[in-house]
Scaffold this active site. Structure first.
Site: not given
Ligand code: PMP
Length: 295
Positions: A159
């Site tokens: 991330k």
């Molecule tokens: N894809 C992207 C590009 C994101 O920024 C997020 C948000 N964190 C998600 C998917 C979903 O991830 P999560 O469920 O862990 O928040």
């Protein structure tokens, strides 16, 4: 409504082991993280004073650091404790936690072997107004021009800040056309995700389909919602999907820490009608985050 800038608020931010007044949590303009995108982050939600899936987010933060070739100088327990301390110091019951790590200023070039890793944690109020009826109207998605890159072209499972360049550009383009968000295809033309959330579809038989997370973030909410759907006796299939494959799907929804479970009513020219499956998952997810059920 006037915007309150994020650098001019009251509260407390944890920075490199210290609790600082919000406005004093600064980093130098010559930081590697700022210039070369050597920054990773987490977005987490606080529900009723608890960080939902806090440990999973801490583990993902550590893994993102590892992928980006730097170490987080704290144990998982230390990160978890610091996050809770920030939530408590800011008196947050329902809110958002942003934990992030970046390379500092010791070197300002492509090579950054000797930079120190900085860690910061901020948290702010994000009241949760749970209104299933508004959610069930669904949001609209444009189809982005930008494609999610191949795992050979970018560290797609971290991330990491750099991966969001094309998300911001896609979201801006979508908003200018009157859509809420954008659906991004991947480098092969398969459906990938929205700009900050994963995507799911429901077919006429009630089976749920979601893309394989092989070139985009395998969201913590995505994994949770798959478990929730299974708990609710729904069949979930993870597979590569094209726009043609989803043209006859009945329902569509996004999942993410911020999005929670958000039904979608339109993708480009395709329309979907948020229905029973979406409603069960919207409501089931609320039960999960409030600790009324568990998976
Ligand atoms: N894809 C992207 C590009 C994101 O920024 C997020 C948000 N964190 C998600 C998917 C979903 O991830 P999560 O469920 O862990 O928040």
């Amino acid at each position: 409504m006037a915007l309150i800038p994020f650098d001019d608020r009251d509260g407390t931010i944890w920075l490199n082991g210290e609790m600082l007044p919000w406005r004093d949590a600064k980093t130098h303009t010559l930081s590697h993280g700022l210039h070369y995108a050597s920054l990773v982050f987490e977005g987490e939600r606080v529900y009723s004073g608890n960080i939902f899936k806090g440990r999973e987010h801490t583990e993902r933060l550590r893994n993102s650091c590892k992928i980006m070739d730097f170490d987080i100088p704290l144990s998982d327990n230390e990160v978890d404790a610091a996050k809770m301390a920030v939530v408590e110091a800011n008196g947050i019951t329902d809110g958002y936690v942003r934990a992030f790590c970046w390379r500092g200023s010791e070197m300002m070039a492509v090579s950054a072997q000797k930079t120190k890793t900085h860690v910061a944690i901020a948290a702010w109020e994000w009241p949760s107004y749970f209104d299933p009826e508004t959610k069930m109207q669904g949001i609209t998605l444009d189809i982005a021009d930008w494609k999610r890159p191949s795992p050979e072209s970018a560290p797609v499972h971290a991330k990491a800040a750099g991966l969001y360049m094309i998300c911001t550009l896609s979201k801006h383009a979508a908003e200018k056309k009157g859509f809420t968000d954008a659906l991004m295809l991947d480098y092969r033309g398969y459906i990938a995700e929205a700009t900050g959330a994963n995507i799911f579809f429901v077919d006429g038989e009630g089976t749920i389909h979601t893309p394989i997370a092989d070139c985009f973030l395998d969201g913590i909410t995505r994994r949770t919602v798959i478990q929730l759907a299974q708990l609710l006796q729904m069949k979930v299939v993870q597979r590569h999907l094209t726009l043609k494959d989803v043209a006859d799907m009945k329902e569509c929804f996004l999942t993410g820490t911020a999005a929670e479970v958000t039904p979608v009513s339109k993708i480009g020219d395709l329309t979907f009608t948020p229905g029973d499956a979406s409603r069960q998952l919207v409501e089931g997810y609320e039960d999960l985050v409030r600790g009324r059920i568990s998976v």
